[in-house]
Design a protein around this motif. Structure first.
Motif, PDB file in Angstrom:
ATOM      1  N   VAL A 157       0.850  -1.181   0.000  1.00 44.43           N
ATOM      2  CA  VAL A 157       0.000   0.000   0.000  1.00 44.43           C
ATOM      3  C   VAL A 157       0.890   1.237   0.000  1.00 44.43           C
ATOM      4  CG1 VAL A 157      -1.803   1.294   1.199  1.00 44.43           C
ATOM      5  CG2 VAL A 157      -1.831  -1.209   1.212  1.00 44.43           C
ATOM      6  N   SER A 158       0.717   2.096  -0.991  1.00 45.85           N
ATOM      7  CA  SER A 158       1.487   3.341  -1.089  1.00 45.85           C
ATOM      8  C   SER A 158       0.729   4.431  -0.344  1.00 45.85           C
ATOM      9  CB  SER A 158       1.667   3.735  -2.565  1.00 45.85           C
ATOM     10  OG  SER A 158       2.241   2.683  -3.294  1.00 45.85           O
ATOM     11  N   GLU A 159       1.118   4.649   0.890  1.00 44.13           N
ATOM     12  CA  GLU A 159       0.364   5.572   1.738  1.00 44.13           C
ATOM     13  C   GLU A 159       0.393   6.995   1.199  1.00 44.13           C
ATOM     14  OE1 GLU A 159       0.120   5.271   6.145  1.00 44.13           O
ATOM     15  OE2 GLU A 159       1.809   3.927   5.853  1.00 44.13           O
ATOM     16  N   SER A 160       1.575   7.470   0.852  1.00 46.46           N
ATOM     17  CA  SER A 160       1.665   8.839   0.349  1.00 46.46           C
ATOM     18  C   SER A 160       0.818   9.024  -0.899  1.00 46.46           C
ATOM     19  CB  SER A 160       3.123   9.196   0.042  1.00 46.46           C
ATOM     20  OG  SER A 160       3.911   9.126   1.204  1.00 46.46           O
ATOM     21  N   LEU A 161       0.825   8.007  -1.740  1.00 50.43           N
ATOM     22  CA  LEU A 161       0.005   8.076  -2.941  1.00 50.43           C
ATOM     23  C   LEU A 161      -1.475   8.089  -2.580  1.00 50.43           C
ATOM     24  CD1 LEU A 161      -0.314   8.045  -5.987  1.00 50.43           C
ATOM     25  CD2 LEU A 161      -0.082   5.557  -5.928  1.00 50.43           C
ATOM     26  N   VAL A 162      -1.873   7.281  -1.612  1.00 47.33           N
ATOM     27  CA  VAL A 162      -3.276   7.260  -1.186  1.00 47.33           C
ATOM     28  C   VAL A 162      -3.684   8.622  -0.637  1.00 47.33           C
ATOM     29  CG1 VAL A 162      -4.885   6.276   0.494  1.00 47.33           C
ATOM     30  CG2 VAL A 162      -3.318   4.788  -0.749  1.00 47.33           C
ATOM     31  N   TYR A 163      -2.857   9.222   0.211  1.00 41.94           N
ATOM     32  CA  TYR A 163      -3.201  10.520   0.783  1.00 41.94           C
ATOM     33  C   TYR A 163      -3.329  11.589  -0.304  1.00 41.94           C
ATOM     34  CZ  TYR A 163      -1.493   8.140   5.002  1.00 41.94           C
ATOM     35  OH  TYR A 163      -1.286   7.252   6.014  1.00 41.94           O
ATOM     36  N   THR A 164      -2.350  11.566  -1.217  1.00 46.56           N
ATOM     37  CA  THR A 164      -2.387  12.564  -2.291  1.00 46.56           C
ATOM     38  C   THR A 164      -3.617  12.381  -3.164  1.00 46.56           C
ATOM     39  OG1 THR A 164       0.027  12.632  -2.307  1.00 46.56           O
ATOM     40  CG2 THR A 164      -1.108  13.538  -4.223  1.00 46.56           C
ATOM     41  N   MET A 165      -3.911  11.126  -3.476  1.00 45.85           N
ATOM     42  CA  MET A 165      -5.066  10.863  -4.330  1.00 45.85           C
ATOM     43  C   MET A 165      -6.372  11.246  -3.656  1.00 45.85           C
ATOM     44  SD  MET A 165      -4.145   9.849  -7.263  1.00 45.85           S
ATOM     45  CE  MET A 165      -5.752   9.313  -7.788  1.00 45.85           C
ATOM     46  N   VAL A 166      -6.484  11.039  -2.361  1.00 43.53           N
ATOM     47  CA  VAL A 166      -7.696  11.449  -1.636  1.00 43.53           C
ATOM     48  C   VAL A 166      -7.877  12.958  -1.730  1.00 43.53           C
ATOM     49  CG1 VAL A 166      -8.721  11.659   0.655  1.00 43.53           C
ATOM     50  CG2 VAL A 166      -7.763   9.479  -0.079  1.00 43.53           C
ATOM     51  N   CYS A 167      -6.782  13.694  -1.530  1.00 46.53           N
ATOM     52  CA  CYS A 167      -6.868  15.156  -1.626  1.00 46.53           C
ATOM     53  C   CYS A 167      -7.332  15.588  -3.016  1.00 46.53           C
ATOM     54  CB  CYS A 167      -5.514  15.783  -1.306  1.00 46.53           C
ATOM     55  SG  CYS A 167      -4.936  15.500   0.375  1.00 46.53           S
TER      56      CYS A 167
END
Length: 1460
Positions: free
Chosen positions: A1031-1041
């Motif tokens: 799971v790419s956390e930074s990618l998930v956070y950025t994508m949510v934003c």
């Protein structure tokens, strides 16, 4: 008629004798009376007239000219000797006195007024005496004085009996008038006391009585008379029309007429309007039109006709307003300047309150004039409808108010409605449909309604799907309201003869097929209720049609038949709409059941047809309850679900084990544990070739099953709740390791992919069904059940994310075509690759949209994680061999979706809007931002946010999309309606804000959760226990934003926000910051109160601006994500676009309120709100351009290196340049002075960047302060500056053109010249860069935009000429710089030549031509070398360079180009 101005007959008497009527002295009255009459008789006898004729009027001689000549000589002093002049004067006086005494008798007066000839009515004695100059004035005055004695006359008597009219008639068309001024004054005095009927007679005869002189007195008198009595207005207007008035008097007459518009009676208004319109000239036409529009009281509603007056010509008897419209139509037909001015006047109106009923009628009347103005009328009518200036209420007044006149203009209304319906704008189509509906309601005759229906059927055949949809919606509304009245016209709708809707069914979408068959079904239902056997045949014909379609082997026709069959079932089988004739109810049910059986049997041959049948039936049952017999048949049919798809479990294992094409199976995703007695037998069905088709209908079958369960159990799904937690029998997880995958045959790999595909779609339908249990808050469900369902839904959503990620890898490794489970998307979704290939052919303007479309969900992940599968699948294909050992499982990266899977996304079952309620689950509301539970759920919410984004793409109309299109391509709604999505969106505003806040906080904190924790979270949901989940956390956070920003932007542009202001307020309230620092907004004093719209907009703007500022600090690097800078730049860019939309929304929604406040002299906070937000937007854009988006400690420096890992994918590189262009454009447009900023960037910043590139310097060595200006983005900067500079020049051209007729202030003129000079400086600097830049694209842009600049600059030469003397040096400087510009542009030779001759003409007209000399024009290349005029090197156009010299040959030192 001519006035006496000759020597013979003698001139009129002197002024002393021109006094009013001669009076005989009283003392001599008795002695003079008999002598005067006798002498008058004798004088007449001498010239051949016998006064005393016992048989009638006086006898006149045959030669009347000789009679008048002899009598004039007898009474004229000029024909007598000097000694006899006194006697002649006395004789004249005696004659006048005798005439006066003689006409004292009414019979004598009547005799003298009567004609002596039966054929010539004007040959009376009085008529001839009026043509004798010595006595004319006296006779006129005596007759006028006699006029009051005959006022009391019976109305309607003949001319011979009406002495007063006889007298007036004798004044007409006299050959001359001796003293017109005296006569006119006397006539006006008598006119003021005349009765109304005689007053109208005299006023109407004034042009024939007084001729062309003394019109000033007549106009003044009539104006005063009109103020006293408006009843004479028609006669006055006729008189004004026939008088020979000069320009000044004509304007006075028009002013008088305009002043009567408000006070005149309705029956007289047509005459007034006709006078004004026919009197229009280019000078006064604007005044006339504006005054008519402003003062004419035209309500458009029916009014009783005061008097059935008919206008001139054969016209129908209209009411008052109908007569007004007829007068307008006849006047507009003959004067084009009226039509042109009306179009200009109406085009300038921008507010709905400015439009009146008369405006719509003016457009309709001009539309009838034919081709010269029809296109203009259509254009302005559509524009005002789209701008909501022309609204439905206005059209209702037009159509409903004057039915008879509307009937005469029926074709014009239908034609305009047809034009509106063919528009792409939704508002235009709505108004077009409304016009058709109102015409249908108002005109009940068969001819009119047949014409309307014929026009509608013509629209149905259009290739514009929006047009077809609007027409069918309107026809559905008409059929629902007027079903019985439409039965006689059914042959024009679904008949068997002529052109009808059935002829166009093949080109319809599924939505339009629904509407068509709803029309047919309603007609059939109405026909069955009718006792007419002929009408009942309509339903029989419809049954025959759908049976043929259902039985057709072609799937296209089968779909039509299914839609028609189920629509018939819905109409005839509705339990609440049973017809009154109960005897036919049983036969109806039998016919419906027979139709259902036929449909199901025909669908056995096609899974897609059966899927459609189930989906359509579920949609019907979700809105209505059918008759019990039909529900019983459905229950029996659905009883096969368990035996087809479910298998029994014993001790959490399959009761029966079999061979699945050599594959082993496992139970996946068991949420109920040991208590689950069943499982979904996917692997067995997928591996069995004979039964593999069953899985294709599984989701739709379950949809119908769950719908029936909710319908029969008060909304509860307790009867099928075991399916939510039961496990899925899928292939063993060992096949997802490298060794296991490589050992599989091609068929086995396909079975693995299909199993995961069917499992993912099964879970999607589970979410659709059971999320309604939470969303609808059904009262019969306990809290414990709600909690259990909520937990299971989250786990199923995690299962879905895992399955699709795993399937994405398998499809990339082993490409295959997945079966369609959603039959509606075939005609709505285009393959992404085909879209991108098609967009490559578009021009530069459309490339921004293309770049936005490329920036899809999957491609965003690719930019952030270069190790993820690439677009062509090469990386993923090698990942199994290169990154995994034989025992390692396939790496499943979350979030990850490959392009191969996205290309087939339209085949998946769609998530319904109620699934979005998962975003509002209790854990989301937690304020603990570091909560492990929330972090574990964030990929799930990202999945739903992306789905919401895709659905919003469908909601936002194409015209309202942001110029820089973002996100994925629009999908298809599927089975749900737009209103369902809108209702769900309203509840999501707070949750969207919370997700955005938490994701931003997590992204800033940079905390990372171990991959072991993520694997444990997925294992708790029943996913296979594998170590391959990453799971790419930074990618998930950025994508949510980014997804929240996407959704906010699209919600803000929804059309529903224009009509429902509460939605906008709720959205703004949800995205308010914790606190607004008032110090950041010093221009607002006092600061707006909380809760006001201004306060909310300020808060939202500050909220996104704060996120943008935080985005500048996201450039921290980690080992897992070596290119996080790309995330920060993308996120900042999306936030800037969102901020721009907020400012646009402020302009749109507060602009109207601001105008109202300014009009009421209460501007409040509106005055400075938009400029302040614009300034902050420009500041934010400047920060992005000035920010260095890389870490200096790394080897990746400059924005160019941002995309280095993806340099093979040119679309990504182009997208980065497009983003920089958009930011730069926002920066320029939002700056306080765009011209100054352009001048600085073009003349200072850009040359430095070009110089560093040409010298090979590193990007860090450049002197300018814009890191985003580098080699990779130089082309975008260059193009944007050229475009914005050209736009500024075009605006200046419009400004100076509009002020050309006005006296501009010197300061304004100087400001315009300086602004023009700034644009010249910018384009000079930009074109000069061609010398130092080697790229052909830069040269091409210089040629393209330089030529456009020259063409635009030529339009300001009139302005330069007008102000040459006052600003001579500045104008000459402009010309010199412009010459230097064009000398650098080879492709603008023709524009250059035009420019040179314009300069020459300017100098010749203003300074005598001594300051200009033009030598020979020569062709030179960019190096300045002279080339042959016919030589074209490297297919490049030659360059024309103008020179100035005192000698033509030789031209050496003098032949030098002008330089700045």
């Amino acid at each position: 008629m001519v006035f006496l101005s000759r020597k013979k007959p003698p001139p009129p008497p002197s002024s002393s004798s021109a006094a009013p009527s001669l009076k005989i002295p009283q003392p001599q009255k008795e002695s003079v009376e008999p002598d005067a009459v006798e002498k008058m008789t004798a004088i007449l006898a001498e010239v051949g007239c016998t006064l005393m004729n016992p048989y009638g009027p006086p006898c006149l001689p045959s030669d009347l000219h000789a009679f008048r000549r002899n009598l004039t000589g007898r009474l004229s002093s000029f024909s007598a000797n000097s000694g006899e002049r006194d006697n002649v004067g006395a004789l004249c006086s005696v004659f006048v006195a005798g005439f006066s005494l003689y006409i004292q008798s009414p019979s004598n007066l009547r005799r003298m007024l009567s004609s002596s000839s039966t054929t010539k009515r004007d040959e009376s004695l009085v008529r001839n005496l009026l043509l004798v100059s010595p006595i004319q004035l006296d006779i006129q005055e005596m007759l006028l004085e006699k006029l009051p004695e005959y006022f009391d006359v019976v109305t309607g008597c003949s001319l011979e009996e009406d002495v007063a009219r006889l007298i007036i008639n004798h004044f007409r068309w006299l050959d001359f008038i001796v003293n017109p001024h005296v006569f006119t004054d006397k006539l006006m005095q008598v006119l003021s006391i005349c009765p109304l009927h005689l007053k109208k007679e005299i006023i109407g005869s004034l042009p024939e009585i007084i001729g062309d002189h003394n019109c000033q007195a007549v106009v003044d008198s009539l104006e005063k008379m009109l103020q006293e009595d408006s009843a004479v207005v028609v006669a006055v207007l006729d008189s004004f029309s026939n008088l020979n008035l000069d320009d000044q008097l004509q304007e006075q007459a028009i002013t008088v007429a305009i002043s009567c518009i408000r006070t005149i009676d309705g029956e007289h208004m047509p005459y007034l309007l006709r006078f004004l319109l026919l009197a229009a000239t280019p000078v006064n036409v604007r005044r006339i039109i504006s005054q008519i529009r402003e003062q004419l009281k035209f309500t458009g509603m029916s009014q009783p006709c005061a008097s059935q007056n008919k206008l001139k010509g054969k016209v129908p008897a209209y009411n008052a307003e109908g007569s007004i419209l007829h007068a307008l139509r006849s006047s507009l037909r003959f004067k084009n300047i009226l039509c042109q001015e009306i179009i200009k006047e109406l085009n300038s109106l921008e507010k709905p309150r400015d439009f009146k009923v008369i405006d719509v009628w003016l457009l309709i009347l001009m539309y009838m004039n034919g081709d010269p103005v029809r296109k203009s009328i259509e254009k302005i009518f559509k524009k005002k409808v789209v701008d909501e200036c022309i609204q439905e209420a206005l059209l209702d007044q037009c159509i409903g108010g004057n039915k008879e006149f509307v009937k005469d203009n029926f074709a014009s209304f239908v034609s305009l409605a047809e034009h509106l319906l063919s528009s792409k704008e939704e508002k235009a189509r709505e108004i077009g449909s409304h016009i058709y509906s109102r015409l249908f309601e108002e005109f009940t005759d068969n001819y009119s309604r047949q014409e309307i229906l014929g026009a509608l059927v013509t629209h149905v055949g259009s290739d514009n799907k929006f047009e077809v949809s609007s027409v069918l919606e309107m026809m559905t509304a008409l059929v629902k309201k007027y079903a019985q009245q439409l039965l006689p016209f059914s042959s024009h709708i679904n008949g068997i003869s002529g052109t009808c809707i059935l002829d166009y069914l093949e080109g319809f979408t599924i939505d339009n097929l629904h509407k068509v068959y709803e029309v047919f079904s309603l007609l059939a239902l109405s026909a069955r209720a009718s006792g007419d056997s002929f009408r009942s045949s309509i339903s029989n014909e419809l049954m025959m049609i759908v049976r043929k379609q259902v039985s057709h082997p072609d799937l296209k026709y089968k779909k039509m038949g299914l839609v028609g069959s189920l629509r018939i079932v819905s109409s005839l089988g509705d339990a609440k709409s049973v017809p009154d004739f109960s005897s036919s109810q049983v036969s109806d049910c039998g016919e419906i059941l027979e139709l259902l059986k036929t449909s199901v049997e025909s669908c056995r041959q096609s899974n897609l047809a059966l899927i459609m049948f189930y989906d359509e039936f579920a949609t019907i049952l979700s809105h209505k309850l059918l008759q019990p017999e039909i529900m019983e048949w459905i229950g029996k049919h659905l009883g096969e679900f368990e035996s087809l798809f479910l298998a029994d479990l014993e001790n959490e294992k399959m009761a029966e084990k079999g061979s699945y094409s050599g594959l082993e199976g496992d139970l996946w995703m068991n949420l109920d544990g040991s208590i689950s007695p069943i499982c979904l037998n996917i692997l067995a069905l997928a591996s069995s070739s004979s039964e593999s088709c069953c899985l294709q209908i599984l989701p739709s079958n379950f949809l119908l099953l769950s719908t029936v369960e909710r319908l029969t159990n008060d909304g509860s799904l307790a009867g099928v709740d075991a399916l939510l937690g039961c496990p899925l029998h899928l292939p063993s997880s060992k096949y997802f390791a490298a060794a296991g995958w490589q050992s599989l045959a091609k068929k086995q790999k396909e079975i693995l992919s299909l199993s995961l595909y069917y499992a993912a779609n099964w879970i999607r339908e589970l979410l659709n069904a059971f999320s309604s249990q939470i969303d609808e808050k059904i009262g019969c469900i306990s809290q414990a059940t709600v909690k259990d369902v909520t937990t299971k839904l989250l786990k199923r959503l995690r299962n879905l994310v895992f399955l699709e990620s795993l399937l994405s890898n398998l499809i990339t490794l082993s490409p295959q075509s997945l079966p369609e489970l959603h039959p509606y998307s075939e005609s709505h979704v285009e393959h992404p690759r085909k879209k991108n290939e098609k967009r490559k052919l578009d021009d530069d303007a459309s490339q921004r949209k293309k770049a936005g479309a490329v920036m899809s969900h999957s491609q965003t992940q690719l930019r952030g994680t270069p190790s993820l599968p690439s677009m062509d699948g090469s990386t993923a294909a090698g990942s199994m061999d290169e990154n995994c050992s034989d025992n390692e499982s396939l790496i499943v990266k979350i979030p990850q979706v490959s392009s191969a899977l996205e290309a087939q996304r339209f085949k998946f079952r769609p998530l319904l809007p109620q699934c979005l309620s998962i975003l509002n689950f209790p854990k989301v509301l937690s304020q603990d931002m570091g909560s492990p539970e929330y972090r574990a759920e964030l990929p799930l919410y990202l999945y739903l946010l992306h789905d919401l984004h895709t659905k919003l793409d469908c909601l936002v109309p194409p015209g309202k999309q942001h110029p820089f299109k973002r996100g994925s391509a629009p999908g298809y709604f599927g089975r749900f309606k737009l209103v369902e999505l809108l209702n769900q969106i309203k509840r999501l505003f707070p949750s969207l804000r919370i997700h955005l806040n938490i994701a931003i906080s997590l992204l800033i904190r940079g905390d990372e959760t171990s991959q072991t924790t993520w694997r444990d979270e997925f294992a708790l949901s029943g996913n296979p226990n594998t170590s391959s989940i990453v799971v790419s956390e930074s990618l998930v956070y950025t994508m949510v934003c980014k997804e929240v920003l996407y959704c906010f932007s699209k919600i803000l542009t929804l059309p529903e926000f224009e009509t429902d202001k509460s939605l906008l307020l709720n959205l703004l309230e949800a995205f308010q910051p914790t606190e607004i620092p008032v110090a950041n907004f010093p221009d607002f004093q006092p600061f707006p109160s909380p809760g006001t719209k201004e306060y909310l907009y300020i808060g939202v703007s500050y909220f996104f601006e704060d996120i943008l500022n935080k985005g500048n600090y996201f450039c921290s690097f980690t080992d897992d994500f070596p290119y996080p800078c790309s995330f920060s730049f993308d996120l900042a860019f999306e936030c800037l676009l969102t901020l721009q939309l907020v400012v646009t929304s402020v302009q749109k929604y507060l602009g109207k309120v601001s105008e109202e406040a300014n009009r009421k002299r209460n501007p409040g906070h509106f005055h400075g709100l938009v400029p302040n937000l614009h300034a902050k937007l420009g500041t934010s854009a400047e920060k992005l351009l000035r920010h260095k988006w890389v870490d200096e400690s790394t080897d990746n420096k400059g924005l160019k290196n941002k995309v280095c890992p993806f340099v093979s994918n040119l679309r990504i590189v182009q997208f980065t340049g497009e983003m920089v262009q958009t930011i730069l454009r926002i920066y320029l447009e939002a700056s306080g002075s765009t011209s100054d900023l352009l001048d600085e960037l073009a003349c200072t910043i850009l040359p430095q960047a070009s110089l560093s590139k040409s010298t090979g310097e590193d990007d860090d060595a450049r002197d300018h302060e814009f890191p985003t200006l580098c080699a990779a983005t130089f082309r975008g900067w260059y193009k944007t500056l050229l475009e914005e500079n050209l736009a500024i020049l075009n605006k200046l051209v419009k400004t100076v053109s509009s002020e050309k007729r006005q006296n501009c202030q010197p300061k304004t003129t100087e400001a315009h010249l300086k602004n023009i000079q700034k644009t010249v400086n910018v384009v000079v600097s930009l074109v000069n860069l061609c010398r130092s830049h080697e790229k052909v694209t830069i040269h091409g842009m210089a040629i393209k935009y330089g030529g456009k600049y020259v063409d635009s600059f030529l339009k300001v030469f009139d302005f330069l000429e007008a102000h040459f003397q006052d600003h001579k040096e500045l104008v000459i400087q402009l010309g010199m710089k412009q010459t230097a510009i064009t000398s650098k542009i080879p492709a603008t030779k023709r524009s250059l030549e035009r420019f040179l001759f314009h300069v020459k003409a300017l100098l010749h007209r203003t300074s005598g031509g001594s300051n200009f000399w033009m030598g020979s024009l020569k062709h030179k290349d960019l190096r300045g070398q002279i080339v042959s005029s016919q030589a074209y090197i490297d297919n490049e156009a030659d360059e024309v360079e103008e020179t100035m010299s005192g000698e033509e040959e030789p031209m050496q030192e003098d032949e030098l180009p002008l330089t700045p």
